[in-house]
Scaffold this active site. Structure first.
Site, PDB file in Angstrom:
ATOM      1  CG  MET A 139      78.057   9.827  16.053  1.00  6.72           C
ATOM      2  SD  MET A 139      79.536  10.468  15.254  1.00  6.72           S
ATOM      3  CE  MET A 139      79.571   9.523  13.739  1.00  6.72           C
ATOM      4  CE  LYS A 177      87.311  12.482  17.658  1.00  5.03           C
ATOM      5  NZ  LYS A 177      87.483  13.914  17.862  1.00  5.03           N
ATOM      6  CG  ASP A 214      88.643   6.357  20.100  1.00  3.77           C
ATOM      7  OD1 ASP A 214      89.636   7.088  20.203  1.00  3.77           O
ATOM      8  OD2 ASP A 214      88.084   6.096  19.020  1.00  3.77           O
TER       9      ASP A 214
HETATM   10  N1  SAH Z   1      83.347   3.177  14.746  1.00  4.72           N
HETATM   11  C1  SAH Z   1      82.189   3.041  15.575  1.00  4.72           C
HETATM   12  C2  SAH Z   1      81.284   4.236  15.482  1.00  4.72           C
HETATM   13  C3  SAH Z   1      81.939   5.515  15.951  1.00  4.72           C
HETATM   14  S1  SAH Z   1      80.860   6.881  15.888  1.00  4.72           S
HETATM   15  C4  SAH Z   1      81.440   1.759  15.199  1.00  4.72           C
HETATM   16  O1  SAH Z   1      81.762   1.136  14.190  1.00  4.72           O
HETATM   17  O2  SAH Z   1      80.543   1.364  15.952  1.00  4.72           O
HETATM   18  C5  SAH Z   1      80.171   6.848  17.489  1.00  4.72           C
HETATM   19  C6  SAH Z   1      78.740   6.429  17.417  1.00  4.72           C
HETATM   20  O3  SAH Z   1      78.661   5.012  17.328  1.00  4.72           O
HETATM   21  C7  SAH Z   1      77.914   6.786  18.626  1.00  4.72           C
HETATM   22  O4  SAH Z   1      77.461   8.121  18.562  1.00  4.72           O
HETATM   23  C8  SAH Z   1      76.785   5.799  18.497  1.00  4.72           C
HETATM   24  O5  SAH Z   1      75.874   6.197  17.506  1.00  4.72           O
HETATM   25  C9  SAH Z   1      77.509   4.576  17.992  1.00  4.72           C
HETATM   26  N2  SAH Z   1      77.911   3.676  19.077  1.00  4.72           N
HETATM   27  C10 SAH Z   1      79.155   3.268  19.369  1.00  4.72           C
HETATM   28  N3  SAH Z   1      79.156   2.414  20.413  1.00  4.72           N
HETATM   29  C11 SAH Z   1      77.866   2.277  20.791  1.00  4.72           C
HETATM   30  C12 SAH Z   1      77.198   1.525  21.808  1.00  4.72           C
HETATM   31  N4  SAH Z   1      77.854   0.725  22.654  1.00  4.72           N
HETATM   32  N5  SAH Z   1      75.862   1.640  21.886  1.00  4.72           N
HETATM   33  C13 SAH Z   1      75.160   2.412  21.040  1.00  4.72           C
HETATM   34  N6  SAH Z   1      75.735   3.135  20.064  1.00  4.72           N
HETATM   35  C14 SAH Z   1      77.076   3.073  19.933  1.00  4.72           C
END
Ligand code: SAH
Length: 281
Positions: free
Chosen positions: A197, A82, A60
């Protein structure tokens, strides 16, 4: 460091994991692996093991290049896109692709940001694999809503602040604020709400929470690019959230957290110092 030397080091490390008798990554199977929120060191040993064994890695947008550099040099790397707002392959296309690769007899590593089952559609992909009769393994990862906050010095729970925490997504499959959640219940159930998100719709989310009885002076933090060198944090209040969202300059990905745990950042913010010593991690 020159590439071949790097690869040699990588192979030696993988060899040591082999000695620990890790599960076999069988040809024709798929491992759905959580890469963690950003820093490459936050992947699990199981995920690292998979990086060394995979024939193909479907990753991703939120997976760091430093992590991919640790993969088996012979592995094919496929970007599955994505990323909010930008054109990206449809989820069904990604599922079909990994099914196809597994049917070709490859060891398929599906590498996802954070944890594959936390708002990551890992359940959908695993469901498609199940329907196609392909064996899979789930390797959990550190989710941004816990690990990302930790990099901002914000504990998701603290005994003096909360005994529960809610994980909320800021938009549903139609792209709007989730309709199917009970906003009044969410607002009042726990002091701490962690939102994924949520930047785009932060104004309307804040409005719903305030209407349901949350206080305008409730503490709020927005952690952008958590666990990455460009990490930045805004602390504010729930009452200020709509104005913040309207500014339209908050870097993403970002995790939003509401509640008294935000204040622990005043004493627990450790990452900026650590960054000065080491750019990665
Ligand atoms: N599966 C992922 C989340 C996927 S949805 C998890 O468990 O973290 C994607 C969202 O995750 C983004 O919109 C944000 O809200 C958050 N996110 C993922 N990586 C991030 C990062 N490095 N810093 C801040 N938010 C993050």
């Amino acid at each position: 460091m020159i590439t071949w030397l790097k690869n040699l080091f990588a192979r030696q490390h993988f060899a040591r994991l082999d000695a620990l008798d890790f599960p076999k990554f069988a040809p024709g199977t798929v491992w759905l692996v959580g890469a963690g929120p950003g820093a490459p060191g936050l992947i699990s040993l199981m995920g690292y093991h998979a990086l060394g064994k995979a024939d193909v890695i479907v990753y991703d947008a939120l997976v760091s290049p430093e992590l991919l550099a640790l993969a088996n040099p012979r592995a094919e790397k496929i970007h599955a896109g994505k990323r909010g707002g930008k054109p990206s392959p449809k989820q069904t296309d990604i599922s079909l692709r990994i099914i196809e690769l597994a049917q070709q007899g490859k060891r398929v590593l599906r590498l996802k940001g954070g944890d594959p089952f936390m708002f990551g559609r890992g359940g959908e992909e695993a469901g498609a694999l199940h329907r196609a009769g392909i064996k899979f393994r789930i390797v959990p990862g550190i989710s941004a809503g816990i690990g990302g906050l930790a990099y901002a010095g914000i504990p998701a729970t603290h005994r003096d602040a909360n005994h529960a925490v809610i994980f909320l997504t800021g938009h549903d499959e139609h792209g709007g604020v989730p309709q199917s959640v009970d906003w009044a219940a969410i607002a009042n159930a726990t002091p701490v709400i962690v939102m994924y998100m949520a930047v785009k719709h932060l104004g309307s989310i804040a409005e719903k929470l305030l209407a349901a009885g949350r206080q305008a002076d409730d503490r709020l933090a927005i952690v952008s690019n958590a666990a990455l060198p460009e990490q930045s944090v805004i602390t504010a209040t729930l009452g200020q959230a709509a104005d913040l969202a309207a500014r339209d300059d908050i870097p993403t990905p970002a995790i939003v957290v509401l509640g008294p745990v935000v204040d622990y950042r005043q004493t627990l913010d450790w990452y900026q110092d650590a960054l000065r010593e080491n750019r990665i991690g």
